[in-house]
Design a protein around this motif. Sequence first.
Motif, PDB file in Angstrom:
ATOM      1  N   PRO A  46       4.298  -6.704  -8.816  1.00  0.00           N
ATOM      2  CA  PRO A  46       5.104  -7.360  -7.778  1.00  0.00           C
ATOM      3  C   PRO A  46       4.631  -8.527  -7.219  1.00  0.00           C
ATOM      4  CG  PRO A  46       4.724  -4.928  -7.717  1.00  0.00           C
ATOM      5  CD  PRO A  46       4.061  -5.457  -9.022  1.00  0.00           C
ATOM      6  N   ILE A  47       3.381  -9.014  -7.556  1.00  0.00           N
ATOM      7  CA  ILE A  47       2.588 -10.038  -6.826  1.00  0.00           C
ATOM      8  C   ILE A  47       2.711 -11.234  -8.203  1.00  0.00           C
ATOM      9  CG2 ILE A  47       0.505 -11.031  -5.929  1.00  0.00           C
ATOM     10  CD1 ILE A  47       0.006  -8.429  -4.462  1.00  0.00           C
ATOM     11  N   GLY A  58       3.155 -14.865  -6.910  1.00  0.00           N
ATOM     12  CA  GLY A  58       2.959 -14.268  -5.660  1.00  0.00           C
ATOM     13  C   GLY A  58       1.368 -14.533  -5.143  1.00  0.00           C
ATOM     14  N   THR A  86       6.549  -2.426  10.733  1.00  0.00           N
ATOM     15  CA  THR A  86       6.653  -3.738  10.235  1.00  0.00           C
ATOM     16  C   THR A  86       7.668  -4.191  11.184  1.00  0.00           C
ATOM     17  OG1 THR A  86       5.689  -3.424   8.271  1.00  0.00           O
ATOM     18  CG2 THR A  86       7.068  -5.437   8.734  1.00  0.00           C
ATOM     19  N   THR A 120      -0.849  -3.833   3.390  1.00  0.00           N
ATOM     20  CA  THR A 120       0.100  -3.697   2.335  1.00  0.00           C
ATOM     21  C   THR A 120       1.654  -4.406   2.706  1.00  0.00           C
ATOM     22  OG1 THR A 120      -1.178  -1.922   1.317  1.00  0.00           O
ATOM     23  CG2 THR A 120       1.168  -2.293   0.430  1.00  0.00           C
ATOM     24  N   GLU A 121       1.871  -3.983   3.770  1.00  0.00           N
ATOM     25  CA  GLU A 121       3.306  -4.644   4.436  1.00  0.00           C
ATOM     26  C   GLU A 121       3.195  -6.243   4.434  1.00  0.00           C
ATOM     27  OE1 GLU A 121       6.388  -2.810   5.688  1.00  0.00           O
ATOM     28  OE2 GLU A 121       5.346  -1.971   3.911  1.00  0.00           O
ATOM     29  N   LYS A 123       3.528  -7.840   0.942  1.00  0.00           N
ATOM     30  CA  LYS A 123       4.826  -7.666   0.616  1.00  0.00           C
ATOM     31  C   LYS A 123       5.586  -8.909   1.305  1.00  0.00           C
ATOM     32  CE  LYS A 123       5.207  -2.380   0.494  1.00  0.00           C
ATOM     33  NZ  LYS A 123       5.730  -1.362   1.130  1.00  0.00           N
ATOM     34  N   ASP A 173       8.582  -9.911  -0.895  1.00  0.00           N
ATOM     35  CA  ASP A 173       9.069  -8.821  -1.635  1.00  0.00           C
ATOM     36  C   ASP A 173       9.594  -8.002  -0.589  1.00  0.00           C
ATOM     37  OD1 ASP A 173      10.175  -6.928  -3.069  1.00  0.00           O
ATOM     38  OD2 ASP A 173       8.097  -6.207  -3.966  1.00  0.00           O
ATOM     39  N   ALA A 209      10.865  -4.191  -0.654  1.00  0.00           N
ATOM     40  CA  ALA A 209       9.665  -3.077  -0.855  1.00  0.00           C
ATOM     41  C   ALA A 209       9.224  -2.621   0.717  1.00  0.00           C
ATOM     42  CB  ALA A 209       8.744  -3.622  -1.643  1.00  0.00           C
ATOM     43  N   LEU A 210       9.732  -3.493   1.604  1.00  0.00           N
ATOM     44  CA  LEU A 210       8.979  -3.174   3.054  1.00  0.00           C
ATOM     45  C   LEU A 210       9.414  -1.799   3.262  1.00  0.00           C
ATOM     46  CD1 LEU A 210       9.850  -6.714   4.566  1.00  0.00           C
ATOM     47  CD2 LEU A 210       7.495  -5.669   4.396  1.00  0.00           C
ATOM     48  N   ASN A 211       8.567  -1.297   4.047  1.00  0.00           N
ATOM     49  CA  ASN A 211       8.762   0.187   4.525  1.00  0.00           C
ATOM     50  C   ASN A 211       9.323   0.012   5.981  1.00  0.00           C
ATOM     51  OD1 ASN A 211       8.955   2.650   5.821  1.00  0.00           O
ATOM     52  ND2 ASN A 211       6.645   3.015   4.984  1.00  0.00           N
TER      53      ASN A 211
END
Length: 332
Positions: free
Chosen positions: A5-6, A10, A150, A194-195, A198, A203, A206-208
């Motif tokens: 994902p990175i 990224g 987020t 982590t957020e 992203k 990405d 993929a965010l929550n």
Amino acid sequence: MLFPPIGEEGQHRLFHSRVAVVGLGALGTALSHHMVRAGVGYVRLIDRDFVEPSNLQRQMLFDEADAEEGIPKAIAAEQKLTAINSQTELESHVADLTANNAESLLTGVDVILDGTDNFAVRYLINDVSVKHGLPWIYGGVVSSRGMTFTIRPGITPCLRCLFPDSPAPGTAETCDTAGVIGPAVQVVAAFQATEALKLLVGDMEALNPHLRHFELWHNHDAALQGQKRDDCPACGQHRYQFLEAPDRSDSAVSLCGRDTVQISPAKPHPLDLEQLEATLSPLGKVERNRFLLRAQVDGDHRLVLFPDGRILVQGTDDPALARSLVARYIGA
């Protein structure tokens, strides 16, 4: 780069990204640590306080030498982080975030990370975020509980959609009343960081989208769905109540878990620390470095003075007594 994902693209984006971290306490030190080790190219560090021994239980960038010397947290963090990744540009500000400086300190970045411990500052961050369209990541921790969300202006609810008003005094646990364990801090910071990654690599899928809440000691975890509110003063009506009310008088604020009151001038005015060292030395032990001066003025109280005019009164949580002590010994 090996994490799909990175990847290489990224990582390149991270190097050209800019992040502001507000508060260099427990959450802020962990967040800035993650950003620098991840290869973020620019990190702005904002904190008003200095390192003390009681911080070391959970503020993992600092050590006993920082506490002994009374180094401001933003400066100590910059020193530690530079040794970790010299390619990251670090910009430290020993400052209290207020309506007078919030826009200058929080703009010009790609994401704002919340390492603070009070809702007044968070509402200020939220106003800047909504006004300028900047994403930010809320985080809070007390005892063994944590929460993170987020916020993307125009896409998600903002903080005032979720919490229209600050909790009433005495209705919520604080670090004064419940303490906090270090692992809970690290869990919240891991979710926030982590957020942020992203967001910075783009990405968005993929965010929550949920407000995440957990209780680490008793193994509870929940994800709550927040809703945007048309009547929200910030994102619904674009009234930035916290940002548009600049401080016009000196403020006195009790600091969480510190038995300390901060006296902040409405407009910064310089203090001559060398002269004050000579004035206060007859009263008790005085220590001065290039960042601050600490003076024991009686058996129960110590003054910590910063060059910009801010003063911490240690040994009390009573703003009236703190103002009285500053007037008595400093004449301000």
